[in-house]
Design an enzyme around this catalytic site. Structure first.
Site, PDB file in Angstrom:
ATOM      1  N   HIS A   5      -4.159   4.177  -0.643  1.00  0.00           N
ATOM      2  CA  HIS A   5      -5.101   3.243  -1.002  1.00  0.00           C
ATOM      3  C   HIS A   5      -6.312   3.199  -0.173  1.00  0.00           C
ATOM      4  O   HIS A   5      -7.318   3.285  -0.549  1.00  0.00           O
ATOM      5  CB  HIS A   5      -4.133   1.717  -0.781  1.00  0.00           C
ATOM      6  CG  HIS A   5      -2.836   1.914  -1.625  1.00  0.00           C
ATOM      7  ND1 HIS A   5      -2.931   1.917  -3.091  1.00  0.00           N
ATOM      8  CD2 HIS A   5      -1.622   1.497  -1.471  1.00  0.00           C
ATOM      9  CE1 HIS A   5      -1.718   1.599  -3.729  1.00  0.00           C
ATOM     10  NE2 HIS A   5      -0.956   1.368  -2.635  1.00  0.00           N
ATOM     11  N   ASP A   8      -6.128  -4.633   8.307  1.00  0.00           N
ATOM     12  CA  ASP A   8      -5.023  -5.029   8.756  1.00  0.00           C
ATOM     13  C   ASP A   8      -4.096  -3.976   9.049  1.00  0.00           C
ATOM     14  O   ASP A   8      -2.882  -3.706   8.224  1.00  0.00           O
ATOM     15  CB  ASP A   8      -4.467  -5.959   7.462  1.00  0.00           C
ATOM     16  CG  ASP A   8      -4.238  -5.292   6.110  1.00  0.00           C
ATOM     17  OD1 ASP A   8      -4.880  -4.123   5.888  1.00  0.00           O
ATOM     18  OD2 ASP A   8      -3.367  -5.632   5.497  1.00  0.00           O
TER      19      ASP A   8
END
Ligand code: BDR
Ligand code: CA
Length: 314
Positions: free
Chosen positions: A241, A10
């Site tokens: 992340h 995303d």
């Protein structure tokens, strides 16, 4: 032989870094990007994925458009305060020349795994909706996949989208529970480790010296994202992340893993919490669930340096 991977993504600033990290790593062969809502709507995620491949001069890699909403509810909306309204730190790139393939993300995943059984790992870096839809479409993908290494979840630390839940899992907890419960090897690279992978201001500044299009793009997109971290966390710089999941695929020895079954809270205060089943005498709902590799510790400096080294020689 490099390991084939499909990145479900995303993009997203940290997704951008992770995609480039994978593209620059000889251990990995990125055979497709599939897109999902999360940091941005799926439509924009697809546009960004195509743009990123153009920046990397890798238009040969197919992009498949994924689900627009979670399995049981509507997408809750983008997070422009983290990734920018364009998902790229408010730099507003021109439209890409390319287009996605005609298959949905779930169809693409099933078709590629069917074609190369045992050879392809999945690297989901967003909500797990496409992976759950692929499982529904063809349950035998559990036999065909190499491994699933996902960024998401929080076993022993608080969430980031709420005190309970991490953003990717909280965006579609039902999908996540299906993925953690399927009969395949899942590795969870969650906040337990990604908040120990810290890029300092010096690390960030170094990207501007690499002199290649991918590092230059990272330098352009990071300021907005960095501002979010520096406004919400005590440290200067950013936490890493999505690239941490790519680092696991390249060098799992950088991580310490516990093997626990995982259940996902779907409703109320605990929505999106990944609950590990810790202990010998497990009862339902943890009983008879597959063991997930849950990353609990990491050589954070090692991950940051591995990514920088790969981008430096891009
Ligand atoms: C995850 O959520 C998104 O904001 C990031 O891209 C990452 O995948 C971190 O919780
Ligand atoms: Ca992501």
């Amino acid at each position: 032989m490099p390991r084939k991977i499909i990145i479900d993504t995303d993009p997203g600033v940290d997704d951008t870094m992770a995609i480039f990290f994978a593209l620059c790593s000889p251990e990995l062969d990125v055979i497709g990007l599939t897109t999902i809502f999360g940091n941005v709507h799926t439509e924009l995620a697809t546009t960004n994925a195509l743009r990123l491949l153009e920046i990397a001069d890798r238009n040969d890699i197919p992009v498949a458009h994924g689900a627009d909403n979670a399995l049981t509810g509507p997408y809750e909306g983008p997070v422009p305060f983290v990734h920018g309204s364009d998902g790229q730190g408010e730099i507003f790139l021109p439209d890409p020349a390319g287009a996605p393939v005609d298959l949905s993300a779930a169809q693409f995943i099933v078709e590629r795994l069917r074609a190369c059984p045992g050879e392809i790992a999945l690297a989901p870096l967003g909500p797990l909706t496409n992976i759950a839809l692929a499982l529904r479409l063809e349950p035998r993908i559990t036999e065909w996949v190499d491994e699933v290494v996902l960024m998401g979840g929080n076993a022993l630390v608080p969430g980031n989208a709420s005190p309970a839940g991490e953003a990717n899992i909280r965006n579609d907890p039902e999908a996540a529970d299906l993925v953690f419960g399927a009969d395949w090897q899942v590795t969870m690279v969650g906040l337990d480790v990604t908040l120990k992978v810290h890029m300092t201001p010096d690390d960030i500044a170094d990207y501007a010296t690499h002199g290649n299009p991918m590092s230059d793009h990272i330098t352009r997109v990071l300021p907005h994202y960095r501002n979010y971290f520096e406004s919400n966390y005590p440290a200067k710089g950013i936490f890493v992340h999505d690239s941490s999941a790519i680092a696991y695929l390249i060098d799992p020895a950088l991580f310490t893993v516990e093997r626990w079954p995982i259940r996902v809270g779907a409703q109320g205060l605990g929505r999106g919490k990944t609950w590990p089943g810790i202990g010998k005498f497990l009862r339902p709902p943890w009983q008879n669930r597959p063991l997930v590799n849950v990353c609990v510790d990491v050589d954070g400096r090692g991950v940051v340096e591995l990514e920088a080294e790969r981008l430096r020689r891009a």
